[in-house]
Design a protein around this motif. Structure first.
Motif, PDB file in Angstrom:
ATOM      1  N   PHE A  29       5.875 -17.289   1.191  1.00  0.00           N
ATOM      2  CA  PHE A  29       5.296 -16.220   2.005  1.00  0.00           C
ATOM      3  C   PHE A  29       4.027 -15.668   1.349  1.00  0.00           C
ATOM      4  O   PHE A  29       3.032 -15.402   2.019  1.00  0.00           O
ATOM      5  CB  PHE A  29       6.310 -15.101   2.203  1.00  0.00           C
ATOM      6  CG  PHE A  29       5.734 -13.888   2.864  1.00  0.00           C
ATOM      7  CD1 PHE A  29       5.436 -13.903   4.209  1.00  0.00           C
ATOM      8  CD2 PHE A  29       5.472 -12.737   2.142  1.00  0.00           C
ATOM      9  CE1 PHE A  29       4.892 -12.795   4.829  1.00  0.00           C
ATOM     10  CE2 PHE A  29       4.924 -11.627   2.744  1.00  0.00           C
ATOM     11  CZ  PHE A  29       4.632 -11.643   4.097  1.00  0.00           C
ATOM     12  N   THR A  30       4.065 -15.508   0.037  1.00  0.00           N
ATOM     13  CA  THR A  30       2.875 -15.019  -0.671  1.00  0.00           C
ATOM     14  C   THR A  30       1.711 -15.982  -0.482  1.00  0.00           C
ATOM     15  O   THR A  30       0.583 -15.567  -0.170  1.00  0.00           O
ATOM     16  CB  THR A  30       3.184 -14.852  -2.164  1.00  0.00           C
ATOM     17  OG1 THR A  30       4.249 -13.912  -2.323  1.00  0.00           O
ATOM     18  CG2 THR A  30       1.962 -14.371  -2.928  1.00  0.00           C
ATOM     19  N   SER A  33       0.472 -15.843   3.158  1.00  0.00           N
ATOM     20  CA  SER A  33      -0.198 -14.577   3.473  1.00  0.00           C
ATOM     21  C   SER A  33      -1.609 -14.547   2.905  1.00  0.00           C
ATOM     22  O   SER A  33      -2.550 -14.065   3.546  1.00  0.00           O
ATOM     23  CB  SER A  33       0.611 -13.397   2.928  1.00  0.00           C
ATOM     24  OG  SER A  33       1.869 -13.323   3.547  1.00  0.00           O
ATOM     25  N   LEU A  36      -3.793 -16.603   5.010  1.00  0.00           N
ATOM     26  CA  LEU A  36      -4.089 -15.875   6.236  1.00  0.00           C
ATOM     27  C   LEU A  36      -5.223 -14.870   6.007  1.00  0.00           C
ATOM     28  O   LEU A  36      -6.145 -14.757   6.816  1.00  0.00           O
ATOM     29  CB  LEU A  36      -2.832 -15.155   6.724  1.00  0.00           C
ATOM     30  CG  LEU A  36      -2.999 -14.224   7.931  1.00  0.00           C
ATOM     31  CD1 LEU A  36      -3.460 -15.008   9.151  1.00  0.00           C
ATOM     32  CD2 LEU A  36      -1.679 -13.494   8.230  1.00  0.00           C
ATOM     33  N   TRP A  94       7.224  -7.745  -0.798  1.00  0.00           N
ATOM     34  CA  TRP A  94       6.806  -8.306   0.489  1.00  0.00           C
ATOM     35  C   TRP A  94       6.118  -7.244   1.334  1.00  0.00           C
ATOM     36  O   TRP A  94       5.071  -7.481   1.933  1.00  0.00           O
ATOM     37  CB  TRP A  94       8.018  -8.860   1.220  1.00  0.00           C
ATOM     38  CG  TRP A  94       7.695  -9.259   2.640  1.00  0.00           C
ATOM     39  CD1 TRP A  94       7.139 -10.420   3.060  1.00  0.00           C
ATOM     40  CD2 TRP A  94       7.884  -8.448   3.807  1.00  0.00           C
ATOM     41  NE1 TRP A  94       6.965 -10.406   4.422  1.00  0.00           N
ATOM     42  CE2 TRP A  94       7.427  -9.202   4.909  1.00  0.00           C
ATOM     43  CE3 TRP A  94       8.409  -7.175   4.033  1.00  0.00           C
ATOM     44  CZ2 TRP A  94       7.476  -8.721   6.208  1.00  0.00           C
ATOM     45  CZ3 TRP A  94       8.451  -6.692   5.325  1.00  0.00           C
ATOM     46  CH2 TRP A  94       7.993  -7.453   6.389  1.00  0.00           C
ATOM     47  N   THR A  98       2.262  -7.350   2.601  1.00  0.00           N
ATOM     48  CA  THR A  98       1.963  -7.274   4.030  1.00  0.00           C
ATOM     49  C   THR A  98       0.967  -6.164   4.320  1.00  0.00           C
ATOM     50  O   THR A  98      -0.018  -6.351   5.044  1.00  0.00           O
ATOM     51  CB  THR A  98       3.259  -7.027   4.822  1.00  0.00           C
ATOM     52  OG1 THR A  98       4.163  -8.110   4.601  1.00  0.00           O
ATOM     53  CG2 THR A  98       2.967  -6.909   6.312  1.00  0.00           C
ATOM     54  N   VAL A 101      -2.606  -7.164   3.093  1.00  0.00           N
ATOM     55  CA  VAL A 101      -3.289  -8.130   3.952  1.00  0.00           C
ATOM     56  C   VAL A 101      -3.763  -7.450   5.239  1.00  0.00           C
ATOM     57  O   VAL A 101      -4.892  -7.659   5.692  1.00  0.00           O
ATOM     58  CB  VAL A 101      -2.371  -9.319   4.260  1.00  0.00           C
ATOM     59  CG1 VAL A 101      -3.006 -10.230   5.316  1.00  0.00           C
ATOM     60  CG2 VAL A 101      -2.079 -10.117   2.996  1.00  0.00           C
ATOM     61  N   TRP A 156      -0.531  -8.603  12.431  1.00  0.00           N
ATOM     62  CA  TRP A 156       0.910  -8.362  12.269  1.00  0.00           C
ATOM     63  C   TRP A 156       1.728  -9.516  12.829  1.00  0.00           C
ATOM     64  O   TRP A 156       2.700  -9.962  12.213  1.00  0.00           O
ATOM     65  CB  TRP A 156       1.280  -7.057  12.956  1.00  0.00           C
ATOM     66  CG  TRP A 156       2.759  -6.770  12.930  1.00  0.00           C
ATOM     67  CD1 TRP A 156       3.634  -6.808  13.967  1.00  0.00           C
ATOM     68  CD2 TRP A 156       3.541  -6.423  11.781  1.00  0.00           C
ATOM     69  NE1 TRP A 156       4.903  -6.503  13.559  1.00  0.00           N
ATOM     70  CE2 TRP A 156       4.881  -6.266  12.214  1.00  0.00           C
ATOM     71  CE3 TRP A 156       3.239  -6.241  10.440  1.00  0.00           C
ATOM     72  CZ2 TRP A 156       5.901  -5.921  11.342  1.00  0.00           C
ATOM     73  CZ3 TRP A 156       4.270  -5.896   9.577  1.00  0.00           C
ATOM     74  CH2 TRP A 156       5.582  -5.741  10.039  1.00  0.00           C
ATOM     75  N   VAL A 159       1.509 -12.355  10.419  1.00  0.00           N
ATOM     76  CA  VAL A 159       2.329 -12.115   9.234  1.00  0.00           C
ATOM     77  C   VAL A 159       3.799 -12.385   9.541  1.00  0.00           C
ATOM     78  O   VAL A 159       4.518 -13.002   8.735  1.00  0.00           O
ATOM     79  CB  VAL A 159       2.112 -10.678   8.725  1.00  0.00           C
ATOM     80  CG1 VAL A 159       3.172 -10.301   7.692  1.00  0.00           C
ATOM     81  CG2 VAL A 159       0.728 -10.539   8.098  1.00  0.00           C
ATOM     82  N   THR A 162       4.240 -16.042   9.743  1.00  0.00           N
ATOM     83  CA  THR A 162       4.186 -16.602   8.396  1.00  0.00           C
ATOM     84  C   THR A 162       5.500 -16.390   7.666  1.00  0.00           C
ATOM     85  O   THR A 162       5.998 -17.286   6.961  1.00  0.00           O
ATOM     86  CB  THR A 162       3.040 -15.949   7.607  1.00  0.00           C
ATOM     87  OG1 THR A 162       1.804 -16.234   8.261  1.00  0.00           O
ATOM     88  CG2 THR A 162       2.988 -16.472   6.185  1.00  0.00           C
ATOM     89  N   ALA A 163       6.094 -15.198   7.826  1.00  0.00           N
ATOM     90  CA  ALA A 163       7.375 -14.922   7.171  1.00  0.00           C
ATOM     91  C   ALA A 163       8.463 -15.865   7.669  1.00  0.00           C
ATOM     92  O   ALA A 163       9.264 -16.394   6.884  1.00  0.00           O
ATOM     93  CB  ALA A 163       7.772 -13.472   7.413  1.00  0.00           C
ATOM     94  N   SER A 166       7.941 -19.342   6.323  1.00  0.00           N
ATOM     95  CA  SER A 166       8.108 -19.472   4.877  1.00  0.00           C
ATOM     96  C   SER A 166       9.563 -19.453   4.445  1.00  0.00           C
ATOM     97  O   SER A 166       9.874 -19.817   3.309  1.00  0.00           O
ATOM     98  CB  SER A 166       7.369 -18.334   4.171  1.00  0.00           C
ATOM     99  OG  SER A 166       6.003 -18.342   4.512  1.00  0.00           O
TER     100      SER A 166
END
Length: 700
Positions: A29-30, A33, A36, A94, A98, A101, A156, A159, A162-163, A166
């Motif tokens: 996730f990192t 992100s 992104l 996390w 978030t 970003v 959002w 994100v 992406t979560a 991931s």
């Protein structure tokens, strides 16, 4: 969020050796992100490049520089996130990532909007002028709010996506050490001294904020800008006044306090015993370049100003001392020059000053009024005018259905509101009415009654000019349309005023706050022309009490209005400043230096009857320089375009005007910070000049 319990594990109890490692999903996730965030930054830079009026001539290097800054910032943020998961809940890490970003994405959009609208990156000296977000909220198109909302929503959603993507990943490139190494490497690359055109517009918004903080001038414990102690004696400021050897100064602590000389018989006078009303009409951004009475060539552009100039007194070579509205207000009310360090009306609103409000009130004037169709809190004017006994009317006092632009209600609405206010205050009164419609982005209000045609293709945006990041606007046609509208509103105001009983007892001062760096129809050939466009503005003195058709040819500036009004009104008490009575021929001095300060060009100009001197300051603000191109001497009669620098040919004249620039820059701002630019005190009673001592009930 679909996170497994493994991702919410607490760290071991204090004292234990084992630390919790970030889960593969958290690492994935990192990594995603950060990618992104990089993509959003690339998209915003592409928007800047394709929509900005000032594109970089090195687009590849420009783009790579911005991406390098993004990589440095996001890599360091990712490394911090993965390191922090060893000591805190991964859920918190996390959430922090978030938020980071999303915040950087929003800042990227805001930064791109500012660069596209203004044509350049915001500088610290720009923020000193309008030090609140209202500067941008009233300038940019309000569609920015929709774009902000859309950016937050899209970021959002991405994100969240992406979560979810991931959660099941097990293989990733990123880890804390790799991200830290990448971040340090990118940081080093971003500091390489590679000259890139328009680098500042490619900055990551966090870097741009850091640059603003670094450039911000030092302040004292009260938050006031620090002004260096002068090297010269403050008494040297008297050399900037007309006929300095004959002016009667009387206090070295207040070195600009003087007793005016008796007016010559040739100077016009008002009827005996009259206390007239005073009305300033201060027009936003109207410059002499286009006005017909001043030589403008566009047919029908300013018929009302042209008529007022014919029927009143026109000052031909008149200059704004600064290039911001509150600097014009201070110059007109208080005969005060601008400070190179700050906007005094905003930053020194409580400093002791002696000007028209105090002198007139002391002599029996009853009402003081300030009317504007925008927001009086802009430039913190409420803190300036209210303690000085003014009634203030701003946009909050206008009927909401009146036509308006981004900067305030229309000039015709202003004329109606001002007329209502003037009808209700007690005479004699002094007032200032500020127009706003001729302001960037030059929106023509809906209540315009006449329209200019045949002006050619309409353009907007900016173009680079000279050095030091100067730009000129391409908004020539939109500006001409709103300038014509302001002229229409001025005519509308006088149409109403002539029906009022107070009109016959009133002196009107029609002036402009400053010029505009907008390309005229015949172009901008030199720095001299640029500065003329920034400062040469109209001044018309009009009254049914005075004969018309008079023209003042000598150069003058806004600080000359105070002594002119005091002389015309027959008030002979002490005054303060370096101005002169423009209606008294005996006060004329062809060698008198007229001082202007151009903040964006960091230039001091010294204007005399025969010559114009310009001195550009370095970033450090020193008057000592090695580059001869920083100094210009122009003969405005023989070379109106300013193409020939005569500084080397006339060293004596150059040295004399250079000295005037040095005295102003070294000494004036310091004197103001000490509260000693005005009078030590008002006299027990302000005397009237001979022949004006009796009151006339019929004229009151």
């Amino acid at each position: 969020m679909p996170w497994s319990p493994q991702m919410r594990r607490r760290p071991p109890a204090p004292g234990t050796a084992r630390l919790v490692q970030p889960s593969p999903g958290m690492v994935a996730f990192t990594e995603a992100s950060l990618l992104l965030g990089l993509l959003i930054g690339m998209g915003m830079r592409a928007r800047i490049y394709y929509e900005s009026p000032l594109r970089s001539v090195q687009p590849v290097l420009w783009f790579l520089h911005g991406i390098t800054e993004d990589v440095a910032i996001f890599s360091m943020a990712g490394a911090l996130t993965l390191f922090s998961t060893r000591y805190v809940w991964q859920r918190r890490s996390w959430s922090a990532l978030t938020a980071f970003v999303l915040a950087v994405s929003v800042l990227h959009l805001v930064w791109s909007e500012v660069v596209i609208f203004f044509g350049h990156a915001v500088r610290a000296r720009d923020l000193q002028v309008g030090l609140r977000p209202v500067l941008f909220l009233h300038s940019v198109n309000m569609n920015i709010l929709y774009a902000l909302a859309a950016t937050i929503a899209v970021a959002w959603i991405l994100v969240r996506w992406t979560a979810a993507r991931s959660r099941g990943r097990r293989r990733t490139w990123a880890n804390a050490r790799r991200l830290l190494a990448l971040g340090l490497f990118a940081t080093g690359c971003s500091f390489l001294a590679i000259p890139i055109h328009q680098t500042e517009t490619a900055h990551n918004p966090l870097v741009a904020l850091a640059v603003l903080v670094r450039e911000w001038p030092p302040t004292d414990s009260q938050g006031q800008f620090l002004v260096p102690t002068p090297r010269l004696s403050e008494v040297n400021l008297r050399h900037l006044a007309p006929n300095p050897r004959t002016r009667e100064y009387y206090d070295t602590t207040f070195p600009l306090a003087y007793r005016p000389s008796a007016r010559s018989p040739e100077a016009p006078r008002l009827p005996e015993g009259l206390r007239p009303n005073l009305v300033f009409i201060l027009m936003e951004g109207v410059r002499s370049e286009e006005i017909g009475a001043y030589g403008g060539t566009i047919p029908g552009l300013t018929p009302n100003l042209d008529r007022l100039a014919r029927e009143g007194t026109r000052v031909d070579r008149f200059y704004s001392n600064g290039n911001h509205t509150p600097e014009g207000e201070l110059a007109l009310w208080y005969a005060m020059l601008p400070s190179p360090y700050e906007v005094l009306l905003t930053s020194r609103s409580e400093s002791p000053m002696t000007g028209i409000p105090e002198l007139l009130r002391h002599s029996g004037w009853q009402s003081f009024l300030w009317v504007h169709s925008g927001d009086q809190n802009f430039y913190q004017r409420d803190r300036f005018y209210l303690p000085r006994g003014f009634i203030t009317i701003d946009g909050r006092d206008f009927p909401p259905r009146e036509p308006r632009t981004n900067w305030g209600f229309s000039d015709r609405a202003l004329a109606r509101r001002a007329m209502t206010a003037l009808d209700s205050v007690a005479e004699p009164f002094a007032s200032m009415i500020l127009t706003v419609s001729n302001h960037h982005p030059f929106q023509l209000p809906a209540d315009a009654q006449t329209h200019l045609t045949g002006l050619g293709r309409e353009r907007r945006g900016f173009s680079p000019f000279g050095k030091e990041g100067l730009v000129v606007g391409l908004h020539t046609v939109p500006m001409l349309k709103t300038m014509h509208y302001t002229d229409e509103a001025v005519g509308y105001f006088f149409e109403m005023a002539r029906t009022r009983p107070w009109f016959a007892r009133t002196v009107f001062v029609i002036a402009s706050d400053h010029g505009l760096p907008i390309v005229p129809t015949n172009g901008v050939e030199s720095l001299h022309r640029f500065l003329e466009l920034r400062h040469r503005v109209p001044l018309i003195l009009y009254s049914p009490l005075l004969p018309g058709g008079r023209v003042v040819r000598e150069p003058a500036s806004q600080i000359d209005v105070l002594p002119t009004i005091m002389g015309l009104f027959g008030l002979s008490g002490p005054e303060a400043g370096i101005g002169r009575d423009l209606l008294d021929p005996s006060s004329a001095d062809p060698e008198r230096p007229v001082i202007t300060w151009t903040r964006d060009a960091r230039t001091i100009s010294v204007i005399t009857q025969a010559l114009v001197y310009h001195r550009q300051l370095s970033a450090a603000g020193t008057l000592r320089f090695d580059d001869v191109d920083d100094e210009m001497l122009i003969d405005p009669s023989a070379d109106p375009k300013g193409l020939h620098n005569l500084a080397a040919q006339f060293p004596a004249e150059t040295s004399r005007l250079q000295r005037a620039a040095e005295i102003y820059y070294d000494t004036y701002a310091w004197l103001v910070t000490q509260g000693r630019s005005g009078l030590p005190s008002l006299p027990a009673k302000t005397a009237r000049r001979p022949g004006q001592g009796r009151e006339s009930a019929a004229l009151r």
